[in-house]
Design an enzyme around this catalytic site. Structure first.
Site, PDB file in Angstrom:
ATOM      1  CB  CYS A 157      -0.942  -0.018   1.193  1.00  0.00           C
ATOM      2  SG  CYS A 157      -0.189  -0.553   2.742  1.00  0.00           S
TER       3      CYS A 157
HETATM    4  N1  LIG Z   1      -4.064  -4.424   5.046  1.00  0.00           N
HETATM    5  C1  LIG Z   1      -3.567  -3.755   4.038  1.00  0.00           C
HETATM    6  O1  LIG Z   1      -3.776  -2.530   3.913  1.00  0.00           O
HETATM    7  C2  LIG Z   1      -2.729  -4.452   2.978  1.00  0.00           C
HETATM    8  C3  LIG Z   1      -2.334  -3.700   1.865  1.00  0.00           C
HETATM    9  C4  LIG Z   1      -1.552  -4.302   0.879  1.00  0.00           C
HETATM   10  C5  LIG Z   1      -1.181  -5.624   1.029  1.00  0.00           C
HETATM   11  N2  LIG Z   1      -1.571  -6.326   2.131  1.00  0.00           N
HETATM   12  C6  LIG Z   1      -1.100  -7.708   2.252  1.00  0.00           C
HETATM   13  O2  LIG Z   1      -2.210  -8.591   2.124  1.00  0.00           O
HETATM   14  C7  LIG Z   1      -1.989  -9.740   2.935  1.00  0.00           C
HETATM   15  C8  LIG Z   1      -3.165  -9.863   3.909  1.00  0.00           C
HETATM   16  O3  LIG Z   1      -3.206  -8.698   4.722  1.00  0.00           O
HETATM   17  P1  LIG Z   1      -4.427  -8.371   5.674  1.00  0.00           P
HETATM   18  O4  LIG Z   1      -4.289  -6.974   6.067  1.00  0.00           O
HETATM   19  O5  LIG Z   1      -5.699  -8.836   5.050  1.00  0.00           O
HETATM   20  O6  LIG Z   1      -4.060  -9.303   6.918  1.00  0.00           O
HETATM   21  P2  LIG Z   1      -5.055  -9.952   8.006  1.00  0.00           P
HETATM   22  O7  LIG Z   1      -6.263  -9.095   8.129  1.00  0.00           O
HETATM   23  O8  LIG Z   1      -4.229 -10.192   9.195  1.00  0.00           O
HETATM   24  O9  LIG Z   1      -5.465 -11.336   7.343  1.00  0.00           O
HETATM   25  C9  LIG Z   1      -4.557 -12.394   7.199  1.00  0.00           C
HETATM   26  C10 LIG Z   1      -5.261 -13.603   6.598  1.00  0.00           C
HETATM   27  O10 LIG Z   1      -4.347 -14.685   6.469  1.00  0.00           O
HETATM   28  C11 LIG Z   1      -4.809 -15.829   7.247  1.00  0.00           C
HETATM   29  N3  LIG Z   1      -3.608 -16.379   7.903  1.00  0.00           N
HETATM   30  C12 LIG Z   1      -2.867 -15.782   8.884  1.00  0.00           C
HETATM   31  N4  LIG Z   1      -1.796 -16.546   9.189  1.00  0.00           N
HETATM   32  C13 LIG Z   1      -1.854 -17.631   8.371  1.00  0.00           C
HETATM   33  C14 LIG Z   1      -1.035 -18.782   8.197  1.00  0.00           C
HETATM   34  N5  LIG Z   1       0.074 -18.967   8.932  1.00  0.00           N
HETATM   35  N6  LIG Z   1      -1.404 -19.703   7.262  1.00  0.00           N
HETATM   36  C15 LIG Z   1      -2.525 -19.532   6.520  1.00  0.00           C
HETATM   37  N7  LIG Z   1      -3.341 -18.445   6.655  1.00  0.00           N
HETATM   38  C16 LIG Z   1      -3.005 -17.514   7.557  1.00  0.00           C
HETATM   39  C17 LIG Z   1      -5.841 -15.266   8.223  1.00  0.00           C
HETATM   40  O11 LIG Z   1      -6.905 -16.151   8.456  1.00  0.00           O
HETATM   41  P3  LIG Z   1      -6.858 -17.440   9.406  1.00  0.00           P
HETATM   42  O12 LIG Z   1      -5.936 -17.092  10.544  1.00  0.00           O
HETATM   43  O13 LIG Z   1      -8.279 -17.658   9.794  1.00  0.00           O
HETATM   44  O14 LIG Z   1      -6.335 -18.533   8.530  1.00  0.00           O
HETATM   45  C18 LIG Z   1      -6.414 -14.092   7.423  1.00  0.00           C
HETATM   46  O15 LIG Z   1      -7.390 -14.551   6.527  1.00  0.00           O
HETATM   47  C19 LIG Z   1      -0.650  -9.518   3.666  1.00  0.00           C
HETATM   48  O16 LIG Z   1       0.375 -10.181   2.995  1.00  0.00           O
HETATM   49  C20 LIG Z   1      -0.473  -8.016   3.595  1.00  0.00           C
HETATM   50  O17 LIG Z   1       0.868  -7.612   3.647  1.00  0.00           O
HETATM   51  C21 LIG Z   1      -2.352  -5.771   3.096  1.00  0.00           C
END
Ligand SMILES: NC(=O)c1ccc[n+]([C@@H]2O[C@H](COP(=O)([O-])OP(=O)(O)OC[C@H]3O[C@@H](n4cnc5c(N)ncnc54)[C@H](OP(=O)(O)O)[C@@H]3O)[C@@H](O)[C@H]2O)c1
Length: 354
Positions: A148
């Protein structure tokens, strides 16, 4: 009507995953076939998406056979070892994490604390920033959507760097809403820590910094202008730009504001013309007459860019929504290009103001 593509969203209960599901649920060319989460496995989709009419239960992992595209919204280091299997099963992959963004595998141990588990895939991965890579995205099998902060910073700086109008020493001062840290609570993003507060973090180096340098350096190499040559010559790191990037956590739910400073190698008029030309015809990046606010871009796939100067320094501000243009909206935009849909499909949202 043509057959709809079958999509899986891995990590569908996280912020990026939820945003993707919301966007894809209104995409006319997509069938949401599988949503995955370990903590919601076996529970109905309605337990996470009560407002969407989605039938089915969460799986713990995508089952890629028969799936056309896996959108991976997993933390970094988690999906990298799985993507090869999804690709081998015939699915294309749009990865929202940082796992395939850096071209140089030797950088991963420094920034992600482990060797890259699938370095052979890095050459296949296309950096998912359509404003720079639209041609490579067409037909791409593996797309690495940028971070982001990186999206805001690169879009704020690319026209100046490409035109050779930026000095080699660049400062990016960026603020993010707390949803940028994901959905699971940690002390640093707890309401009582963040509310009524503002602070810088990762001052010694943030993971998005090498993405910004990678993409901007590629632009200096792509241009053959006297200004670009001067920028390369003045760079203290052999042609690479120096980017000092300091992120801040702001007490807001969503949004990124990047304020970027660099020595202006030309006039303000030249700079503004360069931005107007670079983004002419781009559907989602707009050059605006005033410094934008995060609220203006909120819930949209827009990046709003303002170009100004103070003395000899250019000051370029960019605002976007970290979960849409900074993550899942851009993922859908890349998917649209990769599969031949209109780039704006499922991404035209009404203005959300105030
Ligand atoms: N938030 C942002 O603004 C943003 C922007 C750009 C990119 N991203 C990227 O997008 C990705 C997701 O970000 P997010 O903000 O959505 O994070 P989040 O809200 O913490 O969600 C993480 C997801 O991954 C799953 N997860 C966590 N640990 C895991 C593991 N060890 N194995 C399998 N599944 C796992 C979680 O569900 P369960 O624990 O139920 O499996 C959840 O669905 C990240 O790589 C982040 O860097 C995020």
């Amino acid at each position: 009507m043509a057959k709809r593509l079958k999509a899986a969203v891995a990590g569908a209960n996280g912020y990026a995953g939820m945003t993707l599901v919301n966007l894809l649920s209104r995409h006319p060319g997509v069938e949401l076939e599988q949503l995955t989460s370990r903590s919601f496995a076996g529970k109905p989709y309605a337990s996470v998406f009560p407002l969407l009419e989605l039938e089915g239960e969460f799986l713990s992992e995508p089952v890629p056979d028969g799936i056309d595209v896996v959108f991976s919204c997993l933390p970094h280091n988690v999906g990298a070892g799985k993507a090869g299997g999804w690709l081998a099963a015939g699915a294309r992959v749009v990865d929202m994490s940082a796992d395939f963004r850096l071209k140089d595998s030797s950088q991963y141990p420094k920034w992600y604390r482990q060797e890259h588990p699938a370095p052979e895939l890095l050459a296949k991965a296309v950096f998912g920033l359509p404003e720079l890579h639209e041609r490579e995205l067409a037909g791409a099998e593996l797309i690495a959507a940028p971070g982001c902060y990186s999206t805001a910073a690169i879009l704020a700086l690319a026209p100046a760097v490409a035109a050779g109008l930026a000095g080699a020493d660049i400062i990016v001062d960026a603020k993010s809403g707390v949803s940028g840290s994901g959905r699971s609570v940690s002390m640093g993003v707890h309401f009582s820590e963040v509310n009524e507060s503002l602070g810088a973090y990762a001052i010694e180096g943030h993971r998005h910094q090498p993405e910004i340098v990678q993409e901007l350096t590629a632009l200096t190499r792509a241009v053959d202008s006297p200004h670009a040559a001067a920028t390369r010559r003045s760079s203290p790191h052999g042609g690479e730009l120096t980017v000092t990037f300091v992120p801040h956590l702001a007490p807001m739910t969503r949004g990124i504001l990047a304020t970027c400073y660099f020595d202006l190698k030309g006039s303000l008029k030249q700079l503004r013309d360069a931005y107007r030309e670079f983004y002419a015809g781009q559907p989602f990046t707009r050059v605006v007459p005033q410094s934008p606010t995060t609220k203006l871009a909120s819930h949209s796939n827009l990046c709003l860019v303002n170009v100004a100067a103070q003395n000899e320094k250019a000051v370029v501000t960019a605002a976007l929504d970290n979960l849409v243009k900074g993550a899942s909206g851009q993922g859908v935009e890349c998917f649209n290009i990769a599969f031949g849909f209109d780039r704006k499909t499922a991404l035209e949202t009404p203005v959300q103001w105030p």
